[in-house]
Every structure is written in structure tokens, then in C-alpha cells.
Scaffold this motif. Structure first.
Motif, short mmCIF file in Angstrom:
data_model
loop_
_atom_site.label_atom_id
_atom_site.label_comp_id
_atom_site.label_asym_id
_atom_site.label_seq_id
_atom_site.Cartn_x
_atom_site.Cartn_y
_atom_site.Cartn_z
N SER A 19 0.76 -1.16 0.09
CA SER A 19 0.19 0.01 -0.10
C SER A 19 0.78 1.23 -0.13
N ASP A 20 0.27 2.49 -0.41
CA ASP A 20 0.97 3.67 -0.34
C ASP A 20 1.21 4.03 0.95
N LYS A 21 0.81 3.58 2.25
CA LYS A 21 0.74 3.83 3.32
C LYS A 21 1.97 3.24 4.10
N ASP A 45 -2.21 13.84 1.43
CA ASP A 45 -2.51 13.06 0.20
C ASP A 45 -3.35 12.13 0.19
N ARG A 46 -3.57 11.53 1.31
CA ARG A 46 -4.64 10.57 1.69
C ARG A 46 -5.86 11.31 1.75
N LEU A 83 -6.82 13.99 0.02
CA LEU A 83 -7.02 14.46 -1.40
C LEU A 83 -7.38 12.95 -2.14
N LYS A 84 -6.77 11.96 -1.90
CA LYS A 84 -7.37 10.66 -2.71
C LYS A 84 -8.61 10.38 -2.48
N GLY A 85 -8.91 10.49 -1.03
CA GLY A 85 -10.12 10.10 -0.45
C GLY A 85 -11.44 10.91 -1.20
N ASP A 86 -10.90 12.50 -1.37
CA ASP A 86 -11.87 13.26 -1.93
C ASP A 86 -12.17 12.90 -3.50
N ASP A 87 -11.04 12.30 -4.17
CA ASP A 87 -11.29 11.69 -5.73
C ASP A 87 -12.03 10.51 -5.55
N LYS A 88 -12.08 9.82 -4.51
CA LYS A 88 -12.77 8.63 -4.60
C LYS A 88 -14.19 8.60 -4.31
N GLU A 89 -14.65 9.67 -3.79
CA GLU A 89 -15.98 10.06 -3.45
C GLU A 89 -16.63 10.54 -4.81
#
Length: 74
Positions: A7-9, A64-65, A67-73
Motif C-alpha cells: 500500500s501507499d501507506k 495526500d490520503r 485528497l485521494k479520498g476526495d477523488d474516490k467520493e
């Protein structure tokens, strides 16, 4: 046993751990090779600078997490 994080994390945490290892190794080398060693003031400066660097690193990882969460929604 898993050697490489998937994972990225996991990658970010591995990079942070590697950076911490390099910092400790660097302070050790400086203290061993410097004629006067590393004084408290120098060590405090290293620690404060490194702590600021790591704080920014983990804040950017969190951003980053988010922002990526916003993209997924969307």
C-alpha cells in the motif's frame, strides 16, 4: 513474511523508517568523526530540524490520503 509493502501507506512508512535510520547513522558518524563530538546544542539543532522534516513528511502523507479520498467520493 512480506518484505515489500503493497500500500501507499506502507511505502511511506518504510521511507520514513529508512529516513530515521539515516538520521541516526548520520549523527553517529558525525559524533565519531568530529574532534569535539556532538554537543547538546548541535544535537538539539539536528533533532529539531529532523523533527520538523518528519512532521512535514507525515502531514503531506495525510494530505495526500485526504485528497485521494476526495477523488474516490466523486
Amino acid at each position: 513474511m512480506q518484505l515489500l509493502p503493497e500500500s501507499d501507506k506502507g511505502v511511506a512508512l518504510a521511507a520514513g523508517a529508512f529516513t530515521l535510520l539515516l538520521f541516526v547513522l548520520g549523527v553517529g558518524i558525525v559524533s565519531a568523526t568530529s574532534p569535539s563530538g556532538v554537543g547538546r546544542l548541535e544535537l538539539a539543532g539536528f533533532a529539531v530540524g529532523f523533527s520538523l522534516f518528519m512532521a512535514i513528511y507525515f502531514l503531506s502523507m495525510s494530505a495526500d490520503r485526504i485528497l485521494k479520498g476526495d477523488d474516490k467520493e466523486q
